[in-house]
Design a protein around this motif. Structure first.
Motif, PDB file in Angstrom:
ATOM      1  N   THR A  43      13.765  14.038-112.315  1.00 11.34           N
ATOM      2  CA  THR A  43      13.286  14.136-110.739  1.00 11.34           C
ATOM      3  C   THR A  43      11.834  13.884-110.610  1.00 11.34           C
ATOM      4  OG1 THR A  43      13.551  16.739-112.075  1.00 11.34           O
ATOM      5  CG2 THR A  43      12.093  16.913-110.411  1.00 11.34           C
ATOM      6  N   ALA A  44      11.248  12.522-111.953  1.00 10.91           N
ATOM      7  CA  ALA A  44      10.416  12.118-110.814  1.00 10.91           C
ATOM      8  C   ALA A  44      10.787  10.534-110.547  1.00 10.91           C
ATOM      9  CB  ALA A  44      10.118  11.368-112.284  1.00 10.91           C
ATOM     10  N   ASN A  45      11.819  10.594-110.447  1.00 10.98           N
ATOM     11  CA  ASN A  45      12.239   9.062-109.681  1.00 10.98           C
ATOM     12  C   ASN A  45      12.514   9.344-108.545  1.00 10.98           C
ATOM     13  OD1 ASN A  45      13.533   6.416-109.370  1.00 10.98           O
ATOM     14  ND2 ASN A  45      15.738   7.414-109.932  1.00 10.98           N
ATOM     15  N   VAL A  46      12.988  10.399-108.357  1.00 10.66           N
ATOM     16  CA  VAL A  46      13.955  11.144-107.198  1.00 10.66           C
ATOM     17  C   VAL A  46      12.479  11.585-106.247  1.00 10.66           C
ATOM     18  CG1 VAL A  46      14.835  13.400-106.352  1.00 10.66           C
ATOM     19  CG2 VAL A  46      15.957  12.217-108.645  1.00 10.66           C
ATOM     20  N   SER A  47      11.612  12.585-107.058  1.00 12.10           N
ATOM     21  CA  SER A  47      10.520  12.741-105.868  1.00 12.10           C
ATOM     22  C   SER A  47       9.386  11.417-105.619  1.00 12.10           C
ATOM     23  CB  SER A  47      10.005  13.568-106.371  1.00 12.10           C
ATOM     24  OG  SER A  47      10.630  14.962-107.342  1.00 12.10           O
ATOM     25  N   ASN A  48       9.566  10.682-106.490  1.00 11.49           N
ATOM     26  CA  ASN A  48       8.425   9.598-106.139  1.00 11.49           C
ATOM     27  C   ASN A  48       9.137   8.963-104.900  1.00 11.49           C
ATOM     28  OD1 ASN A  48       6.880   7.110-106.932  1.00 11.49           O
ATOM     29  ND2 ASN A  48       8.793   6.101-107.267  1.00 11.49           N
ATOM     30  N   SER A  49      10.631   9.275-104.822  1.00  9.29           N
ATOM     31  CA  SER A  49      11.166   7.938-104.130  1.00  9.29           C
ATOM     32  C   SER A  49      10.951   8.303-102.658  1.00  9.29           C
ATOM     33  CB  SER A  49      12.865   7.268-104.234  1.00  9.29           C
ATOM     34  OG  SER A  49      13.091   7.020-105.488  1.00  9.29           O
ATOM     35  N   LEU A  83      22.996   0.719 -97.287  1.00  7.92           N
ATOM     36  CA  LEU A  83      24.278   1.428 -97.936  1.00  7.92           C
ATOM     37  C   LEU A  83      24.059   0.243 -99.104  1.00  7.92           C
ATOM     38  CD1 LEU A  83      27.344   1.030 -97.920  1.00  7.92           C
ATOM     39  CD2 LEU A  83      27.806  -1.325 -97.834  1.00  7.92           C
ATOM     40  N   GLY A  84      23.262  -0.346 -99.536  1.00  4.78           N
ATOM     41  CA  GLY A  84      23.121  -0.517-100.729  1.00  4.78           C
ATOM     42  C   GLY A  84      22.039   1.344-101.662  1.00  4.78           C
ATOM     43  N   SER A  85      21.479   1.275-100.780  1.00  2.50           N
ATOM     44  CA  SER A  85      20.506   2.497-101.878  1.00  2.50           C
ATOM     45  C   SER A  85      21.349   3.619-101.596  1.00  2.50           C
ATOM     46  CB  SER A  85      19.325   2.302-100.057  1.00  2.50           C
ATOM     47  OG  SER A  85      18.360   3.358-100.852  1.00  2.50           O
ATOM     48  N   LEU A  86      22.398   3.756-100.348  1.00  6.32           N
ATOM     49  CA  LEU A  86      23.674   5.076-100.962  1.00  6.32           C
ATOM     50  C   LEU A  86      24.510   5.213-101.809  1.00  6.32           C
ATOM     51  CD1 LEU A  86      24.159   7.551 -99.371  1.00  6.32           C
ATOM     52  CD2 LEU A  86      26.083   6.492 -98.844  1.00  6.32           C
ATOM     53  N   ILE A  87      24.605   3.591-102.392  1.00  8.15           N
ATOM     54  CA  ILE A  87      25.331   3.614-103.769  1.00  8.15           C
ATOM     55  C   ILE A  87      24.202   3.579-104.850  1.00  8.15           C
ATOM     56  CG2 ILE A  87      26.614   2.155-105.202  1.00  8.15           C
ATOM     57  CD1 ILE A  87      27.412   0.870-102.426  1.00  8.15           C
ATOM     58  N   ALA A 147      19.624  -5.409-103.907  1.00  6.39           N
ATOM     59  CA  ALA A 147      18.689  -5.142-103.765  1.00  6.39           C
ATOM     60  C   ALA A 147      18.380  -3.714-103.910  1.00  6.39           C
ATOM     61  CB  ALA A 147      17.974  -6.044-103.110  1.00  6.39           C
ATOM     62  N   GLY A 148      19.586  -3.357-102.255  1.00  5.84           N
ATOM     63  CA  GLY A 148      19.576  -1.635-102.185  1.00  5.84           C
ATOM     64  C   GLY A 148      20.096  -0.825-103.310  1.00  5.84           C
ATOM     65  N   VAL A 149      21.145  -1.355-103.756  1.00  5.04           N
ATOM     66  CA  VAL A 149      21.091  -0.266-105.046  1.00  5.04           C
ATOM     67  C   VAL A 149      20.347  -0.592-106.014  1.00  5.04           C
ATOM     68  CG1 VAL A 149      23.277  -0.745-107.113  1.00  5.04           C
ATOM     69  CG2 VAL A 149      23.715  -1.334-104.710  1.00  5.04           C
ATOM     70  N   TYR A 150      19.713  -1.344-106.681  1.00  9.28           N
ATOM     71  CA  TYR A 150      18.935  -1.137-107.652  1.00  9.28           C
ATOM     72  C   TYR A 150      17.691  -0.480-107.021  1.00  9.28           C
ATOM     73  CZ  TYR A 150      14.653  -2.813-109.440  1.00  9.28           C
ATOM     74  OH  TYR A 150      13.418  -2.869-110.686  1.00  9.28           O
ATOM     75  N   GLY A 151      17.312  -0.503-105.364  1.00 10.99           N
ATOM     76  CA  GLY A 151      16.354   0.592-105.242  1.00 10.99           C
ATOM     77  C   GLY A 151      16.247   2.205-105.262  1.00 10.99           C
ATOM     78  N   GLY A 152      17.946   2.137-105.068  1.00  7.52           N
ATOM     79  CA  GLY A 152      18.351   3.669-104.578  1.00  7.52           C
ATOM     80  C   GLY A 152      17.939   4.253-105.666  1.00  7.52           C
ATOM     81  N   TYR A 153      18.099   3.159-107.055  1.00  6.75           N
ATOM     82  CA  TYR A 153      18.700   4.032-108.104  1.00  6.75           C
ATOM     83  C   TYR A 153      17.210   4.263-108.746  1.00  6.75           C
ATOM     84  CZ  TYR A 153      20.059   4.912-112.626  1.00  6.75           C
ATOM     85  OH  TYR A 153      20.840   4.451-114.139  1.00  6.75           O
ATOM     86  N   PHE A 154      16.402   2.722-108.722  1.00 10.23           N
ATOM     87  CA  PHE A 154      15.327   2.465-109.102  1.00 10.23           C
ATOM     88  C   PHE A 154      14.627   1.896-108.677  1.00 10.23           C
ATOM     89  CE2 PHE A 154      11.994   2.085-112.511  1.00 10.23           C
ATOM     90  CZ  PHE A 154      11.349   3.194-112.571  1.00 10.23           C
ATOM     91  N   GLY A 155      13.725   2.026-107.453  1.00 12.00           N
ATOM     92  CA  GLY A 155      12.795   1.091-106.982  1.00 12.00           C
ATOM     93  C   GLY A 155      11.669   0.711-107.041  1.00 12.00           C
ATOM     94  N   LEU A 187      13.601   1.486 -95.052  1.00 16.20           N
ATOM     95  CA  LEU A 187      15.028   2.167 -95.102  1.00 16.20           C
ATOM     96  C   LEU A 187      15.982   2.238 -96.902  1.00 16.20           C
ATOM     97  CD1 LEU A 187      16.640  -0.285 -92.479  1.00 16.20           C
ATOM     98  CD2 LEU A 187      16.215   1.564 -92.067  1.00 16.20           C
ATOM     99  N   VAL A 188      15.496   1.606 -97.426  1.00 13.89           N
ATOM    100  CA  VAL A 188      15.954   1.770 -98.995  1.00 13.89           C
ATOM    101  C   VAL A 188      15.262   3.064 -99.417  1.00 13.89           C
ATOM    102  CG1 VAL A 188      16.178   1.426-101.568  1.00 13.89           C
ATOM    103  CG2 VAL A 188      16.853  -0.665 -98.934  1.00 13.89           C
ATOM    104  N   ASN A 189      14.050   3.081 -99.097  1.00 12.35           N
ATOM    105  CA  ASN A 189      13.303   4.398 -99.462  1.00 12.35           C
ATOM    106  C   ASN A 189      13.797   5.233 -98.925  1.00 12.35           C
ATOM    107  OD1 ASN A 189      12.042   3.154-101.928  1.00 12.35           O
ATOM    108  ND2 ASN A 189      10.663   2.827-100.935  1.00 12.35           N
ATOM    109  N   ALA A 190      14.246   5.716 -97.330  1.00 11.90           N
ATOM    110  CA  ALA A 190      14.563   6.456 -96.716  1.00 11.90           C
ATOM    111  C   ALA A 190      16.366   6.675 -96.885  1.00 11.90           C
ATOM    112  CB  ALA A 190      14.439   6.410 -94.878  1.00 11.90           C
TER     113      ALA A 190
END
Length: 251
Positions: A43-49, A83-87, A147-155, A187-190
């Motif tokens: 939840t902290a990761n989600v809320s932080n993003s 795309l990476g962020s979504l994944i 890098a987007g995959v990484y950022g979408g999972y934990f930025g 873009l990744v965060n959004a």
């Protein structure tokens, strides 16, 4: 969340927003702050993003002069980031929360190493730059996707990753590379934030605290961040990263 706790989150957001504007890795400030205040790690990761999105926007806007002439490049690379962020966001939501709690410790440690290694990385980047493609070619597109995959999972430290990638494959100045990094990180965060708002558990008090601080921090970082000694920024980030690992492992 008490008033003092909300104030602490907001203060962490200011520091994170400023650091994100300059080098990235601001999540190493806000994420452990939320965990230390008792917020569940996922939840902290989600809320932080979600909370960092407004600060990412102000940071990108602050570098608007350096973005001139980069529209085509950012449209191309922005698709990879989105795309990476979504994944990455889907992986965060589908994998068992226990997996995240283990993996995030490794990711924070990796982020700290990247932050400490950034000066050497910059030297390596300069030495390898040879006849780069105007938009970086397929190699950069794939790197930005990962890098987007990484950022979408934990930025945390995605900005460091992006600066390294852009510096290797683009023949451009550091400030313009940093400006492009801010747009791609936004873009990744959004994209991750939109996904999390739809389907994840969100602590909206945490989001509000991080967002309020990050907006101010992003503006300050974009305007004044170049004057802050990089060694001080790196030392603060690494210290907080180590503290985060201790909180996650022993808290």
């Amino acid at each position: 969340m008490t008033g003092w706790e909300l104030a602490a989150v907001c203060a962490a957001g200011v520091v994170a927003g400023a650091i994100n504007a300059v080098v990235g890795s601001g999540s190493l400030i806000t994420f452990p702050t939320l965990v230390a205040l008792g917020v569940d790690p996922v939840t902290a990761n989600v809320s932080n993003s979600i909370g960092l999105v407004p600060g990412s926007f102000t940071a990108a806007y602050g570098y608007r002069a350096e973005l001139a002439g980069q529209r085509a490049r950012l449209l191309r690379l922005g698709m990879a980031s989105a795309l990476g962020s979504l994944i990455g966001g889907i992986l965060l939501l589908l994998l068992d929360p226990g997996v995240f709690e283990v993996v995030v410790v490794v990711l924070i440690a990796l982020a700290c190493v990247l932050v400490m290694a950034q000066p050497r990385l910059n030297v390596w980047v300069a030495a390898r730059r040879r006849d780069p493609h105007p938009h970086g070619g397929a190699e950069l597109w794939l790197g930005v996707l990962l890098a987007g995959v990484y950022g979408g999972y934990f930025g945390a430290a995605q900005g460091v990753l992006l600066i390294g990638l852009l510096g290797v494959f683009l023949d451009d100045g550091l400030h313009r590379v940093n400006a492009a990094k801010n747009v791609l990180a936004l873009l990744v965060n959004a994209v991750a934030a939109a996904l999390f708002i739809l389907v994840a558990d969100v602590d909206w008090q945490a989001v509000a605290g991080v967002a309020l601080g990050a907006v101010a921090g992003g503006f300050v970082g974009a305007r004044l961040g170049r004057r802050i000694p990089a060694r001080i920024l790196r030392a603060v980030i690494v210290f907080v990263g180590i503290a985060a690992i201790i909180v996650l492992v022993y808290g």
